[in-house]
Scaffold this motif. Structure first.
Motif, PDB file in Angstrom:
ATOM      1  N   THR A   1       0.823  -1.224   0.000  1.00 12.57           N
ATOM      2  CA  THR A   1       0.000   0.000   0.000  1.00 12.57           C
ATOM      3  C   THR A   1       0.843   1.256   0.000  1.00 12.57           C
ATOM      4  N   ASN A   2       2.154   1.117   0.295  1.00 12.61           N
ATOM      5  CA  ASN A   2       3.065   2.252   0.422  1.00 12.61           C
ATOM      6  C   ASN A   2       2.707   3.141   1.627  1.00 12.61           C
ATOM      7  N   THR A   3       2.029   2.535   2.612  1.00 13.63           N
ATOM      8  CA  THR A   3       1.701   3.213   3.863  1.00 13.63           C
ATOM      9  C   THR A   3       2.095   2.303   5.019  1.00 13.63           C
ATOM     10  N   THR A   4       2.769   2.844   6.006  1.00 15.65           N
ATOM     11  CA  THR A   4       3.176   2.025   7.136  1.00 15.65           C
ATOM     12  C   THR A   4       2.448   2.458   8.403  1.00 15.65           C
ATOM     13  N   THR A   5       2.108   1.490   9.230  1.00 14.24           N
ATOM     14  CA  THR A   5       1.287   1.712  10.423  1.00 14.24           C
ATOM     15  C   THR A   5       1.867   0.926  11.585  1.00 14.24           C
ATOM     16  N   THR A   6       1.935   1.523  12.777  1.00 13.10           N
ATOM     17  CA  THR A   6       2.388   0.773  13.944  1.00 13.10           C
ATOM     18  C   THR A   6       1.295  -0.194  14.394  1.00 13.10           C
ATOM     19  N   ILE A   7       1.719  -1.201  15.115  1.00 12.30           N
ATOM     20  CA  ILE A   7       0.746  -2.127  15.707  1.00 12.30           C
ATOM     21  C   ILE A   7      -0.179  -1.359  16.651  1.00 12.30           C
ATOM     22  N   ARG A   8       0.378  -0.383  17.334  1.00 19.81           N
ATOM     23  CA  ARG A   8      -0.428   0.447  18.242  1.00 19.81           C
ATOM     24  C   ARG A   8      -1.556   1.146  17.482  1.00 19.81           C
ATOM     25  N   ASP A   9      -1.236   1.711  16.306  1.00 19.88           N
ATOM     26  CA  ASP A   9      -2.265   2.427  15.541  1.00 19.88           C
ATOM     27  C   ASP A   9      -3.307   1.473  14.974  1.00 19.88           C
ATOM     28  N   PHE A  10      -2.862   0.303  14.509  1.00 20.40           N
ATOM     29  CA  PHE A  10      -3.847  -0.680  14.040  1.00 20.40           C
ATOM     30  C   PHE A  10      -4.796  -1.044  15.177  1.00 20.40           C
ATOM     31  N   PHE A  11      -4.238  -1.245  16.358  1.00 21.80           N
ATOM     32  CA  PHE A  11      -5.049  -1.568  17.532  1.00 21.80           C
ATOM     33  C   PHE A  11      -6.058  -0.451  17.798  1.00 21.80           C
ATOM     34  N   THR A  12      -5.603   0.786  17.687  1.00 24.32           N
ATOM     35  CA  THR A  12      -6.485   1.936  17.932  1.00 24.32           C
ATOM     36  C   THR A  12      -7.629   1.985  16.926  1.00 24.32           C
ATOM     37  N   TYR A  13      -7.320   1.770  15.645  1.00 26.72           N
ATOM     38  CA  TYR A  13      -8.369   1.810  14.613  1.00 26.72           C
ATOM     39  C   TYR A  13      -9.397   0.705  14.838  1.00 26.72           C
TER      40      TYR A  13
ATOM     41  N   ASP B   1     -12.642   4.193  23.242  1.00 21.19           N
ATOM     42  CA  ASP B   1     -11.812   5.394  23.242  1.00 21.19           C
ATOM     43  C   ASP B   1     -10.608   5.098  24.127  1.00 21.19           C
ATOM     44  N   LEU B   2      -9.463   4.863  23.511  1.00 16.83           N
ATOM     45  CA  LEU B   2      -8.323   4.337  24.264  1.00 16.83           C
ATOM     46  C   LEU B   2      -7.456   5.420  24.897  1.00 16.83           C
ATOM     47  N   ASP B   3      -6.985   5.106  26.078  1.00 19.10           N
ATOM     48  CA  ASP B   3      -6.008   5.921  26.790  1.00 19.10           C
ATOM     49  C   ASP B   3      -4.732   5.087  26.892  1.00 19.10           C
ATOM     50  N   TRP B   4      -3.700   5.488  26.122  1.00 14.71           N
ATOM     51  CA  TRP B   4      -2.441   4.751  26.117  1.00 14.71           C
ATOM     52  C   TRP B   4      -1.553   5.250  27.249  1.00 14.71           C
ATOM     53  N   ARG B   5      -1.015   4.314  28.021  1.00 13.14           N
ATOM     54  CA  ARG B   5      -0.203   4.684  29.172  1.00 13.14           C
ATOM     55  C   ARG B   5       1.093   3.855  29.195  1.00 13.14           C
ATOM     56  N   GLY B   6       2.141   4.464  29.721  1.00 11.19           N
ATOM     57  CA  GLY B   6       3.400   3.753  29.893  1.00 11.19           C
ATOM     58  C   GLY B   6       4.175   3.587  28.595  1.00 11.19           C
ATOM     59  N   GLU B   7       5.352   2.959  28.725  1.00 13.15           N
ATOM     60  CA  GLU B   7       6.220   2.715  27.581  1.00 13.15           C
ATOM     61  C   GLU B   7       6.835   1.325  27.682  1.00 13.15           C
TER      62      GLU B   7
ATOM     63  N   ASN C   1       5.957  -1.755  29.975  1.00 11.18           N
ATOM     64  CA  ASN C   1       4.926  -1.257  30.893  1.00 11.18           C
ATOM     65  C   ASN C   1       3.747  -0.602  30.169  1.00 11.18           C
ATOM     66  N   GLU C   2       3.728  -0.676  28.848  1.00 13.02           N
ATOM     67  CA  GLU C   2       2.658  -0.013  28.097  1.00 13.02           C
ATOM     68  C   GLU C   2       1.325  -0.742  28.253  1.00 13.02           C
ATOM     69  N   THR C   3       0.270   0.044  28.422  1.00 17.62           N
ATOM     70  CA  THR C   3      -1.090  -0.498  28.522  1.00 17.62           C
ATOM     71  C   THR C   3      -2.038   0.407  27.749  1.00 17.62           C
ATOM     72  N   ALA C   4      -3.236  -0.101  27.484  1.00 20.45           N
ATOM     73  CA  ALA C   4      -4.314   0.690  26.888  1.00 20.45           C
ATOM     74  C   ALA C   4      -5.581   0.441  27.694  1.00 20.45           C
ATOM     75  N   ILE C   5      -6.259   1.531  28.048  1.00 19.20           N
ATOM     76  CA  ILE C   5      -7.482   1.462  28.844  1.00 19.20           C
ATOM     77  C   ILE C   5      -8.596   2.165  28.078  1.00 19.20           C
ATOM     78  N   ASP C   6      -9.768   1.546  28.062  1.00 20.18           N
ATOM     79  CA  ASP C   6     -10.935   2.160  27.421  1.00 20.18           C
ATOM     80  C   ASP C   6     -11.495   3.230  28.364  1.00 20.18           C
ATOM     81  N   ARG C   7     -11.446   4.477  27.937  1.00 22.71           N
ATOM     82  CA  ARG C   7     -11.922   5.585  28.781  1.00 22.71           C
ATOM     83  C   ARG C   7     -13.398   5.442  29.125  1.00 22.71           C
ATOM     84  N   LYS C   8     -14.176   4.835  28.232  1.00 19.05           N
ATOM     85  CA  LYS C   8     -15.625   4.749  28.450  1.00 19.05           C
ATOM     86  C   LYS C   8     -15.995   3.779  29.575  1.00 19.05           C
ATOM     87  N   THR C   9     -15.209   2.719  29.709  1.00 22.08           N
ATOM     88  CA  THR C   9     -15.548   1.684  30.694  1.00 22.08           C
ATOM     89  C   THR C   9     -14.512   1.542  31.800  1.00 22.08           C
ATOM     90  N   GLY C  10     -13.317   2.127  31.583  1.00 22.94           N
ATOM     91  CA  GLY C  10     -12.237   1.946  32.540  1.00 22.94           C
ATOM     92  C   GLY C  10     -11.584   0.583  32.444  1.00 22.94           C
TER      93      GLY C  10
END
Length: 337
Positions: free
Chosen positions: A245-257, A265-271, A274-283
């Motif tokens: 496709t000539n477009t590159t995407t991180t695994i993080r961005d694919f996960f977000t889409y 609605d994800l809140d990405w935390r840590g690095e 220690n990286e995590t993702a939390i759904d802001r709507k449900t916690g």
């Protein structure tokens, strides 16, 4: 009526290719390891399982390959079968080499001696680029594989080129960058993500565990890519082509889409670890990194330049990464309903 033989016909690409060729009026034959108990859910999902002629086929057995070639005498032969999971290739390096490397030359030699007019397609892969030597990657980019899978595929790629140049065979390789779909195997990271998110959207509580979130891939839709395979074998002269496709995407961005398609609605935390993702709507915790999913040698950046395929084949990808992530997530969500 043209006849085509597809190895790996029960896989993602094989199923989409079988559907495409049947629509074009081909008589389609496919190789399966055990004809007494074939696994056909992908072909069944596309509604073509009863239209494909199945043959027992083993890439490790040259005599079995010769029998299949002689029985069908195909106009076109598509080699899509492989041990295709990169992670497993570290645990099964010898098996991966036998199937993904030696299996290719067994087919080529069977065709050369028994059906030399057959046009051959070899499924090469962007994993051959590995530690990338230029960005974006072209047909002429130096190969530097970083896994037993990638190494085996390099052999398959070069032996296809060698038989083309040495024996005048119409043998082409498609260097396909990552291509996904709702038919993707559950062990692949994109499908692992969409299955896990669909389960969470249905009320599940188990977070998805992943490895390197910064790895970048050029992801397209498998249905587009099988069209490119077919176009390669319609050319007067065989050649090698990058499909991407000539477009590159991180695994993080694919996960977000994919998460957005599941109304999150994800809140990405840590690095790092220690990286995590939390759904802001449900916690709810929806993702955490687990170092056990890191590769021994990572492939950090893959992005292909499909200019040659566009100019010579008239091929282009039609599904972008957001559409792909949504398609896969919603398919898995609906399947769990």
């Amino acid at each position: 009526m043209k006849k085509a033989f597809i190895t790996g016909v029960t896989g993602q690409d094989g199923a989409y290719l079988a559907q495409l060729l049947l629509e074009k009026g081909y008589e389609v034959h496919g190789g399966v390891r055990r004809i007494s108990h074939p696994e056909l859910p992908r072909l069944e999902k596309l509604g073509v399982a009863d239209k494909v002629h199945l043959h027992e086929f083993d890439l490790s057995d040259p005599y079995n390959i010769i029998r299949a070639v002689n029985a069908v005498q195909p106009d076109e032969f598509y080699n899509l079968a492989a041990q295709s999971f990169v992670g497993a290739s570290w645990d099964l390096p010898i098996y991966t080499a036998d199937v993904d490397a030696m299996g290719v030359v067994r087919i080529l030699d069977a065709l050369r001696t028994n059906s030399p007019k057959t046009r051959f397609y070899q499924a090469s892969t962007s994993e051959m680029f590995g530690l990338v030597q230029e960005v974006p990657q072209l047909e002429t980019t130096r190969l530097y594989p970083r896994s037993p899978y990638g190494v085996a595929k390099v052999y398959g790629h070069y032996i296809t080129m060698n038989y083309r140049e040495s024996f005048g065979m119409h043998a082409s390789s498609g260097i396909l960058f990552n291509h996904e779909s709702p038919l993707r195997g559950k062990e692949f990271v994109t499908r692992k993500i969409t299955l896990g998110l669909a389960a969470l959207a249905h009320g599940g509580t188990d977070p998805i565990e992943l490895g390197n979130m910064d790895a970048r891939r050029d992801w397209g839709f498998a249905g587009d890519y099988v069209e490119g395979m077919w176009r390669m074998l319609q050319q007067d002269e065989a050649d090698d082509y990058v499909l991407a496709t000539n477009t590159t995407t991180t695994i993080r961005d694919f996960f977000t889409y994919a998460a957005e398609a599941m109304w999150m609605d994800l809140d990405w935390r840590g690095e790092g670890e220690n990286e995590t993702a939390i759904d802001r709507k449900t916690g709810k915790l929806v993702m955490r990194v687990n170092p056990k999913f890191y590769r021994p040698a990572e492939v950090d950046l893959l992005i292909g330049d499909p200019t040659k395929a566009k100019k010579k084949l008239g091929w282009t990808a039609t599904v972008d990464i957001r559409q792909l992530a949504e398609m896969m997530a919603k398919s898995d969500y609906d399947a769990l309903a």
